[in-house]
Design a protein around this motif. Structure first.
Motif, mmCIF file in Angstrom:
data_model
loop_
_atom_site.group_PDB
_atom_site.id
_atom_site.type_symbol
_atom_site.label_atom_id
_atom_site.label_comp_id
_atom_site.label_asym_id
_atom_site.label_seq_id
_atom_site.Cartn_x
_atom_site.Cartn_y
_atom_site.Cartn_z
ATOM 1 N N THR A 88 36.097 28.604 11.664
ATOM 2 C CA THR A 88 37.203 29.120 12.463
ATOM 3 C C THR A 88 38.423 29.523 11.645
ATOM 4 O OG1 THR A 88 37.925 26.838 12.851
ATOM 5 C CG2 THR A 88 36.496 27.845 14.505
ATOM 6 N N SER A 89 38.536 29.016 10.411
ATOM 7 C CA SER A 89 39.697 29.378 9.584
ATOM 8 C C SER A 89 39.312 29.358 8.111
ATOM 9 C CB SER A 89 40.846 28.401 9.837
ATOM 10 O OG SER A 89 41.979 28.783 9.093
ATOM 11 N N LEU A 91 37.799 33.003 9.967
ATOM 12 C CA LEU A 91 36.701 33.264 10.882
ATOM 13 C C LEU A 91 35.515 33.830 10.113
ATOM 14 C CD1 LEU A 91 35.761 33.289 13.831
ATOM 15 C CD2 LEU A 91 36.616 35.622 13.988
ATOM 16 N N VAL A 149 40.723 39.294 18.273
ATOM 17 C CA VAL A 149 40.048 38.002 18.156
ATOM 18 C C VAL A 149 40.924 36.894 18.722
ATOM 19 C CG1 VAL A 149 39.007 36.336 16.570
ATOM 20 C CG2 VAL A 149 38.839 38.795 16.085
ATOM 21 N N LYS A 150 40.287 36.039 19.522
ATOM 22 C CA LYS A 150 40.995 34.898 20.101
ATOM 23 C C LYS A 150 40.114 33.665 19.974
ATOM 24 C CE LYS A 150 42.940 33.185 24.473
ATOM 25 N NZ LYS A 150 43.130 33.482 25.921
ATOM 26 N N LEU A 151 40.672 32.594 19.446
ATOM 27 C CA LEU A 151 39.951 31.338 19.295
ATOM 28 C C LEU A 151 40.473 30.317 20.299
ATOM 29 C CD1 LEU A 151 39.881 31.011 15.397
ATOM 30 C CD2 LEU A 151 38.023 31.733 16.890
ATOM 31 N N THR A 152 39.542 29.587 20.916
ATOM 32 C CA THR A 152 39.912 28.513 21.836
ATOM 33 C C THR A 152 39.207 27.233 21.397
ATOM 34 O OG1 THR A 152 38.058 28.924 23.364
ATOM 35 C CG2 THR A 152 40.083 30.193 23.718
ATOM 36 N N ALA A 156 35.059 31.398 21.064
ATOM 37 C CA ALA A 156 35.786 32.492 20.422
ATOM 38 C C ALA A 156 35.523 33.766 21.210
ATOM 39 C CB ALA A 156 35.342 32.652 18.972
#
Length: 197
Positions: A88-89, A91, A149-152, A156
């Protein structure tokens, strides 16, 4: 003697602490459990394919549907996500799917199916397994410059990823279908992917 042992032990621990990577240095990795990815064909491409006798057919368990882009009708294909793993980091990682896309030349009956797609965010590509073979080929290059892009916490969402045909895919399609319509770098459409962790 005791002081020497303590000094040696202290030096060893210090060396290990310095050499060991910090927890923040390693990207957080999560396993993909489910979700779906949709591919929307650019209206101009859909029209060009059909006018040249090339019919794109979505194969199960992929689901075809009609949609509009700029008020123009076109084809949309949605595929179930079956697995993969993401960091995620930053991505990165892979997203695996089931289902496929079969191209058929209605003028000569020739066809080529690519299935079980894998999105590889590290390489910026989407690969597929050529039906009837053991070969996996790069089908699309992913242009993430157009993506949102959106991460939850549980997933994603990457929308409007531009898909550009690879040299390998264009060559295979032209040769197998006996056509010249496909070219390297051709923008086929866009993809929206929604993997869930």
């Amino acid at each position: 003697m005791t002081r020497t042992v303590l000094a040696t032990a202290t030096a060893t621990v210090a060396a290990l602490v310095i050499a060991a990577p910090t927890a923040s240095a390693a990207p957080h990795r999560v396993h993909v459990k489910s979700g779906h990815t949709s591919v929307t064909v650019a209206p101009a491409i859909a029209g060009a394919l059909l006018s040249n006798g090339i019919a794109p057919i979505v194969t199960r368990p992929g689901k075809p549907s009609l949609t509009t882009v700029g008020h123009q009708p076109t084809l949309k294909a949605t595929y179930p996500v079956t697995g993969g793993a993401l960091t995620t980091s930053p991505l990165g990682g892979t997203i695996k799917h089931t289902g496929g896309l079969k191209f058929t030349n209605v003028f000569n009956g020739r066809s080529l199916e690519v299935k079980n797609f894998t999105i590889d965010l590290n390489k910026g590509s989407l690969t597929g397994h050529v039906a009837g073979t053991r070969t996996r080929v790069p089908v699309f290059k992913l242009d993430l410059s157009t993506a949102h892009v959106k991460l939850t916490k549980h997933g994603a969402d990457a929308t409007h990823v531009t898909l550009k045909l690879t040299k390998e895919a264009a060559g295979a399609l032209n040769t197998t279908l006996n056509t010249k319509i496909f070219s390297t770098g051709l923008t086929i459409g866009t993809a929206d992917t929604h993997p869930r962790f």
